[in-house]
Write a protein that holds these residues in place. Structure first.
Motif, short mmCIF file in Angstrom:
data_model
loop_
_atom_site.label_atom_id
_atom_site.label_comp_id
_atom_site.label_asym_id
_atom_site.label_seq_id
_atom_site.Cartn_x
_atom_site.Cartn_y
_atom_site.Cartn_z
N MET A 269 0.73 -1.29 0.02
CA MET A 269 -0.02 -0.05 0.10
C MET A 269 0.90 1.29 -0.02
O MET A 269 0.38 2.35 -0.77
CB MET A 269 -0.95 -0.02 1.28
N GLU A 270 2.07 1.03 0.71
CA GLU A 270 2.89 2.42 0.66
C GLU A 270 3.51 2.59 -0.60
O GLU A 270 3.39 3.72 -1.22
CB GLU A 270 4.11 2.03 1.69
N VAL A 271 4.14 1.53 -1.59
CA VAL A 271 4.24 1.81 -2.52
C VAL A 271 3.55 2.02 -3.58
O VAL A 271 3.51 3.03 -4.51
CB VAL A 271 4.98 0.29 -3.19
N MET A 272 2.18 1.45 -3.47
CA MET A 272 0.85 1.96 -4.43
C MET A 272 0.44 3.26 -4.29
O MET A 272 -0.01 3.96 -5.22
CB MET A 272 -0.35 0.96 -4.33
N GLY A 273 0.83 4.29 -3.13
CA GLY A 273 0.49 5.16 -2.80
C GLY A 273 1.02 6.57 -3.71
O GLY A 273 0.92 7.43 -3.79
N ASP A 274 2.34 5.80 -4.27
CA ASP A 274 3.33 6.85 -4.81
C ASP A 274 2.58 7.39 -6.11
O ASP A 274 1.61 6.71 -6.65
CB ASP A 274 4.46 6.16 -5.49
N SER A 275 2.50 8.73 -6.38
CA SER A 275 1.75 9.37 -7.21
C SER A 275 2.23 8.96 -8.91
O SER A 275 1.23 8.79 -9.71
CB SER A 275 1.91 10.94 -7.31
N ARG A 276 3.22 8.50 -8.97
CA ARG A 276 3.70 8.00 -10.52
C ARG A 276 2.78 6.73 -10.57
O ARG A 276 2.27 6.57 -11.97
CB ARG A 276 5.02 7.86 -10.41
N ILE A 277 2.74 5.83 -9.58
CA ILE A 277 2.04 4.61 -9.68
C ILE A 277 0.58 4.86 -10.09
O ILE A 277 0.02 4.13 -10.72
CB ILE A 277 2.63 3.60 -8.73
N GLN A 278 0.40 5.64 -9.15
CA GLN A 278 -1.38 5.82 -9.27
C GLN A 278 -1.74 6.32 -10.65
O GLN A 278 -2.79 6.15 -10.92
CB GLN A 278 -1.61 7.19 -8.29
N GLU A 279 -0.74 7.25 -11.27
CA GLU A 279 -1.04 7.93 -12.59
C GLU A 279 -1.02 6.75 -13.37
O GLU A 279 -2.17 6.64 -14.54
CB GLU A 279 0.14 8.82 -12.85
N ILE A 280 -0.17 5.75 -13.52
CA ILE A 280 -0.15 4.66 -14.35
C ILE A 280 -1.61 3.72 -14.09
O ILE A 280 -2.02 3.40 -15.12
CB ILE A 280 1.16 3.76 -14.19
N ILE A 281 -1.92 3.59 -12.83
CA ILE A 281 -2.96 2.73 -12.68
C ILE A 281 -4.42 3.42 -13.24
O ILE A 281 -5.29 2.93 -13.88
CB ILE A 281 -3.20 2.61 -11.10
N THR A 282 -4.21 4.85 -12.82
CA THR A 282 -5.55 5.42 -13.38
C THR A 282 -5.67 5.36 -14.98
O THR A 282 -6.77 5.45 -15.44
CB THR A 282 -5.39 7.13 -12.84
N ARG A 283 -4.65 5.52 -15.50
CA ARG A 283 -4.35 5.71 -16.95
C ARG A 283 -4.77 4.32 -17.56
O ARG A 283 -5.52 4.37 -18.62
CB ARG A 283 -2.97 6.00 -17.48
N TYR A 284 -4.16 3.11 -17.11
CA TYR A 284 -4.41 1.76 -17.57
C TYR A 284 -4.96 0.92 -17.11
O TYR A 284 -5.06 -0.17 -17.61
CB TYR A 284 -2.80 1.23 -17.86
N GLY A 285 -5.27 1.13 -15.91
CA GLY A 285 -6.02 0.25 -14.80
C GLY A 285 -7.51 -0.32 -15.59
O GLY A 285 -8.23 0.60 -16.13
N ASP A 286 -7.65 -1.64 -15.55
CA ASP A 286 -9.12 -2.14 -16.24
C ASP A 286 -9.12 -3.29 -15.47
O ASP A 286 -8.45 -4.20 -15.57
CB ASP A 286 -8.69 -2.26 -17.75
#
Length: 112
Positions: free
Chosen positions: A62-79
């Motif tokens: 959860m700490e790693v996933m909270g990184d804004s760069r990771i969040q950006e990738i998830i938001t953009r490509y998450g499905d």
């Protein structure tokens, strides 16, 4: 939704042909597996791996996933229907070395 569409198409064809045999309807199995089988397998593997994590490991993730760069990738490509897409994008992201720590945690859990 994908499987429902395939089921409808196969059922409609079978009904129009007057052939609802097991062999004819097996087209459904073949088509859904080719369309979403890989994604289901990946999703199941991820689910089983994460189910093996302890609280400390989940906190680390959860700490790693909270990184804004990771969040950006998830938001953009998450499905939710295609987890391999975001997983691949995260793996290929050379800007995020902390992801490798996350993948090590997950891989260790999956392999045990």
């Amino acid at each position: 939704a994908v499987c429902a569409k395939i089921a409808g198409e196969v059922a409609a064809k079978a009904a129009l042909e007057g052939n609802t045999s097991e062999k004819r309807l097996a087209e459904y199995e073949k088509r859904w597996r080719s369309k979403v089988g890989k994604e289901l397998s990946i999703g199941l593997l991820l689910h089983e791996g994460f189910a093996k994590l302890d609280d400390r490991q989940i906190d680390e993730i959860m700490e790693v996933m909270g990184d804004s760069r990771i969040q950006e990738i998830i938001t953009r490509y998450g499905d939710i229907d295609h987890p391999s897409i975001v997983f691949k994008k995260l793996l290929l992201s050379n800007k995020l070395p902390e992801l490798w720590r996350l993948f090590k945690i997950a891989a260790k859990a999956i392999m045990t």
